[in-house]
Design an enzyme around this catalytic site. Structure first.
Site, PDB file in Angstrom:
ATOM      1  N   HIS A  57      56.411  56.964  96.439  1.00 21.66           N
ATOM      2  CA  HIS A  57      57.199  56.191  96.544  1.00 21.66           C
ATOM      3  C   HIS A  57      58.923  56.604  97.476  1.00 21.66           C
ATOM      4  CE1 HIS A  57      58.645  52.309  96.943  1.00 21.66           C
ATOM      5  NE2 HIS A  57      58.549  51.742  95.736  1.00 21.66           N
ATOM      6  N   HIS A 108      50.635  55.041 104.090  1.00 20.44           N
ATOM      7  CA  HIS A 108      50.483  53.622 103.873  1.00 20.44           C
ATOM      8  C   HIS A 108      49.830  52.618 102.485  1.00 20.44           C
ATOM      9  CE1 HIS A 108      53.475  50.176 102.825  1.00 20.44           C
ATOM     10  NE2 HIS A 108      54.389  51.257 103.221  1.00 20.44           N
ATOM     11  N   ASP A 123      59.443  57.419 105.391  1.00 22.18           N
ATOM     12  CA  ASP A 123      59.632  58.732 105.562  1.00 22.18           C
ATOM     13  C   ASP A 123      59.199  59.824 106.111  1.00 22.18           C
ATOM     14  OD1 ASP A 123      58.565  56.728 102.153  1.00 22.18           O
ATOM     15  OD2 ASP A 123      60.940  57.554 102.442  1.00 22.18           O
TER      16      ASP A 123
HETATM   17  C1  SDX Z   1      56.846  53.793 100.821  1.00 20.00           C
HETATM   18  O1  SDX Z   1      54.931  49.741  99.188  1.00 20.00           O
HETATM   19  C2  SDX Z   1      55.635  50.404 100.078  1.00 20.00           C
HETATM   20  O2  SDX Z   1      56.099  49.346 100.812  1.00 20.00           O
HETATM   21  C3  SDX Z   1      56.363  51.242  99.677  1.00 20.00           C
HETATM   22  C4  SDX Z   1      57.555  51.992 101.138  1.00 20.00           C
HETATM   23  C5  SDX Z   1      59.304  50.877 100.320  1.00 20.00           C
HETATM   24  O3  SDX Z   1      59.539  50.937 101.575  1.00 20.00           O
HETATM   25  O4  SDX Z   1      58.671  50.431  99.639  1.00 20.00           O
HETATM   26  O5  SDX Z   1      56.893  51.762 102.414  1.00 20.00           O
HETATM   27  C6  SDX Z   1      58.131  53.227 100.394  1.00 20.00           C
HETATM   28  O6  SDX Z   1      57.117  54.560 100.128  1.00 20.00           O
HETATM   29  C7  SDX Z   1      56.382  54.835 101.674  1.00 20.00           C
HETATM   30  C8  SDX Z   1      55.026  56.149 101.201  1.00 20.00           C
HETATM   31  C9  SDX Z   1      55.792  56.783 100.888  1.00 20.00           C
HETATM   32  N1  SDX Z   1      54.720  58.559 100.482  1.00 20.00           N
HETATM   33  C10 SDX Z   1      53.569  59.115 101.309  1.00 20.00           C
HETATM   34  O7  SDX Z   1      54.273  59.881 102.675  1.00 20.00           O
HETATM   35  C11 SDX Z   1      52.549  59.946  99.855  1.00 20.00           C
HETATM   36  C12 SDX Z   1      52.330  60.235 100.884  1.00 20.00           C
HETATM   37  N2  SDX Z   1      51.354  58.998 101.206  1.00 20.00           N
HETATM   38  C13 SDX Z   1      50.056  58.829 100.835  1.00 20.00           C
HETATM   39  O8  SDX Z   1      50.010  59.352  99.181  1.00 20.00           O
HETATM   40  C14 SDX Z   1      49.673  57.414 100.338  1.00 20.00           C
HETATM   41  O9  SDX Z   1      49.196  57.238 101.632  1.00 20.00           O
HETATM   42  C15 SDX Z   1      50.020  55.873  99.574  1.00 20.00           C
HETATM   43  C16 SDX Z   1      51.055  56.670  98.507  1.00 20.00           C
HETATM   44  C17 SDX Z   1      51.154  55.815 100.426  1.00 20.00           C
HETATM   45  C18 SDX Z   1      49.399  55.431  99.643  1.00 20.00           C
HETATM   46  O10 SDX Z   1      47.735  55.358  99.358  1.00 20.00           O
HETATM   47  P1  SDX Z   1      47.205  54.527  98.873  1.00 20.00           P
HETATM   48  O11 SDX Z   1      46.754  52.754  99.589  1.00 20.00           O
HETATM   49  O12 SDX Z   1      46.698  54.239  97.701  1.00 20.00           O
HETATM   50  O13 SDX Z   1      46.013  55.048  99.804  1.00 20.00           O
HETATM   51  P2  SDX Z   1      44.609  56.314  99.030  1.00 20.00           P
HETATM   52  O14 SDX Z   1      45.129  57.513  98.614  1.00 20.00           O
HETATM   53  O15 SDX Z   1      43.672  55.482  98.382  1.00 20.00           O
HETATM   54  O16 SDX Z   1      44.316  57.103 100.620  1.00 20.00           O
HETATM   55  C19 SDX Z   1      43.272  56.426 101.628  1.00 20.00           C
HETATM   56  C20 SDX Z   1      42.621  57.783 102.100  1.00 20.00           C
HETATM   57  C21 SDX Z   1      42.650  58.986 100.936  1.00 20.00           C
HETATM   58  O17 SDX Z   1      40.998  59.993 101.633  1.00 20.00           O
HETATM   59  P3  SDX Z   1      40.079  59.788 100.750  1.00 20.00           P
HETATM   60  O18 SDX Z   1      39.834  59.367  98.890  1.00 20.00           O
HETATM   61  O19 SDX Z   1      39.062  57.909 101.250  1.00 20.00           O
HETATM   62  O20 SDX Z   1      38.785  60.372 101.028  1.00 20.00           O
HETATM   63  O21 SDX Z   1      43.377  57.972 102.266  1.00 20.00           O
HETATM   64  C22 SDX Z   1      43.408  59.788 102.149  1.00 20.00           C
HETATM   65  C23 SDX Z   1      43.834  59.884 101.002  1.00 20.00           C
HETATM   66  O22 SDX Z   1      43.611  60.844 100.143  1.00 20.00           O
HETATM   67  N3  SDX Z   1      45.568  59.639 102.164  1.00 20.00           N
HETATM   68  C24 SDX Z   1      45.715  60.921 102.774  1.00 20.00           C
HETATM   69  C25 SDX Z   1      47.560  60.574 102.506  1.00 20.00           C
HETATM   70  N4  SDX Z   1      47.341  58.828 102.641  1.00 20.00           N
HETATM   71  C26 SDX Z   1      46.203  58.969 102.156  1.00 20.00           C
HETATM   72  N5  SDX Z   1      45.224  61.874 103.145  1.00 20.00           N
HETATM   73  C27 SDX Z   1      46.595  63.022 103.166  1.00 20.00           C
HETATM   74  N6  SDX Z   1      47.725  62.543 103.085  1.00 20.00           N
HETATM   75  C28 SDX Z   1      48.093  61.670 103.285  1.00 20.00           C
HETATM   76  N7  SDX Z   1      49.294  61.304 103.171  1.00 20.00           N
END
Ligand code: SDX
Length: 458
Positions: free
Chosen positions: A288, A327, A383
């Site tokens: 997050h 996201h 981010d």
């Molecule tokens: C913020 O919610 C908000 O509004 C948050 C925010 C705010 O203003 O409050 O916008 C701020 O938190 C932004 C997000 C910051 N986090 C990151 O940058 C961390 C990296 N991102 C991820 O961990 C992920 O994308 C999330 C946590 C942001 C979202 O996760 P989800 O919605 O649970 O998606 P998921 O983990 O189910 O991913 C779906 C697929 C998966 O692959 P498969 O299992 O389908 O093969 O996408 C892949 C994930 O492995 N994936 C990624 C990835 N993000 C998702 N693979 C590599 N790198 C990534 N960053």
């Protein structure tokens, strides 16, 4: 009828979905019993409680929905922030984030988010005065901050000191009193930068700098962070503006993890300082608000542009995560990331270009062409570039989530206020799907089966 590229808010969607057969309901047939149920549809959603009537036996608990991490569950009604994740749209109280970033300032945007409309001049001046009159913190908080270890993470210090404020403002417990809520909101918005700056000054071993209310909100924060022996800190207008815009971009984001924590904890009617500490704790996580810190550490790990391809390969093998990408809601470019990317050039004009931006740009270029990311609709989020600006401005990476928390504070308190005023809201207490043991009789110690000795692997 709005044209196809106009995102539909709930109200618009309701109107646009005139039921074909005049019935705004869902008909559910339970094939276990053959019974049919008419469930009303409102704003393209159904009430989970309307499913409880679906039973096999009369004394069944009734049907629930199962939605780990609330991927498809609306926990509240809100009028604060609208996001269209597919179209990459973000609006605070209807105003596009791009316009607010260009034309507004953080305290005006905070007013908009909290009170619902852009302020008239008198309202704005009164609001700014109320906030800036609450930037000081009780002297005893210094002793509290002094108690942290020299290398304590500033976010851990911020969370703890925000919670500690609830011990100084016991009137904050009057959460059902409107005027008390207003006063606590002045205090929380006013004091977050001071607590953040004190945490930073403690971590670098410098004396605390008291607020200078002649400066702007962002300018005063920079002064409390970076003032040395000069009588008055000279705020650089470009950096002051950049920080102010970054705060605007982070001000609210509907039901994200930390805001949900604010609402959930606030629903127990605890004071808003304790609830804000809970929200900041949720924000601290690397998935997050801790992601901007994780992005910089990732760029450091990659080291040079030439290593980007190898890193992307590790990401696709699931061995690394591309921090700052992806996201839960945005399945398009995060509109905030676009603004931040433009802002970076303004800051680098003053601070010098952060060399890591070349690695970030190469990561983005490759990722946006790669099927793995395209298929999963992974784009840069807020981010991905923000940390590069913070670092260029002289912030250590540990301060990045703290900066996020200052920006998000108006959103947290606005959503908390809205939750308390919502007649449908009550203490948050989700149900569960119990898959554990059925009833078991207690076995005395001497009669229990000893665990089988597992031979250590050769
Ligand atoms: C913020 O919610 C908000 O509004 C948050 C925010 C705010 O203003 O409050 O916008 C701020 O938190 C932004 C997000 C910051 N986090 C990151 O940058 C961390 C990296 N991102 C991820 O961990 C992920 O994308 C999330 C946590 C942001 C979202 O996760 P989800 O919605 O649970 O998606 P998921 O983990 O189910 O991913 C779906 C697929 C998966 O692959 P498969 O299992 O389908 O093969 O996408 C892949 C994930 O492995 N994936 C990624 C990835 N993000 C998702 N693979 C590599 N790198 C990534 N960053």
């Amino acid at each position: 009828m709005p044209n196809s590229n106009t995102p539909l808010t709930a109200e618009k969607r309701e109107k646009s979905m005139t039921p074909l057969n005049g019935k705004n309901t869902l008909t559910i047939t339970d094939n276990r019993t053959g019974k049919q149920y008419e469930i009303p549809i409102e704003h393209d959603t159904i009430r989970a409680m309307d499913l409880r009537q679906i039973k096999v036996k009369d004394d069944d608990f009734g049907m629930m929905t199962y939605d780990p991490a609330f991927m498809n569950t609306a926990a509240c009604k809100s009028k604060i922030t609208f996001i269209d994740g597919d179209k990459g749209i973000l609006r605070y109280r209807g105003y596009p984030i791009e316009q607010l970033a260009e034309k507004s300032n953080f305290l005006e945007t905070a007013y908009l988010i909290i009170y619902g409309d852009l302020p008239a001049r008198v309202q704005y001046e009164e609001w700014v005065n109320n906030v800036m009159m609450h930037t000081l913190i009780h002297e005893n908080v210094k002793k509290f901050v002094d108690g942290f270890h020299y290398d304590a993470h500033p976010m851990g210090m911020l969370i703890s000191s925000v919670a500690a404020l609830s011990t100084f403002y016991t009137d904050a417990k009057n959460i059902l009193d409107r005027d008390s809520r207003r006063l606590q909101i002045f205090r929380i918005v006013g004091k977050m930068p001071t607590l953040a700056a004190f945490a930073y000054r403690h971590s670098v071993g410098r004396p605390y700098v008291y607020p200078d209310n002649e400066l702007s909100y962002a300018g005063n924060f920079l002064s409390m962070l970076f003032k040395m022996t000069e009588l008055k800190y000279k705020v650089h207008p470009v950096l002051e503006h950049a920080l102010d815009v970054l705060f605007i971009l982070h001000a609210d984001h509907e039901q994200n993890c930390s805001t949900s924590a604010m609402r959930n904890v606030g629903s127990s009617h605890v004071d808003p300082f304790a609830a804000t500490a809970a929200a900041a704790s949720a924000l601290y996580g690397p998935l997050h608000g801790g992601a901007n810190e994780a992005v910089l550490m990732m760029l450091d790990e990659i080291g040079t542009k030439n290593n980007v391809t190898a890193f992307i390969k590790l990401v696709k093998e699931g061995k690394e995560r591309l921090m700052g990408f992806g996201h839960r809601v945005y399945k398009n470019y995060d509109p905030r990331a676009k603004v931040i990317k433009r802002l970076a050039d303004e800051v680098f004009e003053v601070t010098g270009r952060n060399p890591k931006v070349d690695i970030a740009l190469e990561l983005e270029r490759i990722a946006l062409e790669d099927e793995y990311f395209i298929k999963r609709k992974l784009y840069p989020n807020v981010d991905f570039y923000s940390g590069l600006i913070y670092q260029a401005m002289g912030f250590p990476v540990e301060m990045f989530p703290v900066l996020f928390a200052i920006g998000r504070t108006p959103g947290w308190v606005a959503q908390w206020d809205e939750m308390l005023l919502d007649p449908e809201q009550k203490i948050a207490r989700p149900r569960q799907l119990y898959l554990g043991h059925d009833i078991r009789e207690y076995v005395m110690m001497g009669k229990r089966e000893e665990p089988k000795k597992v031979k250590p692997e050769a």
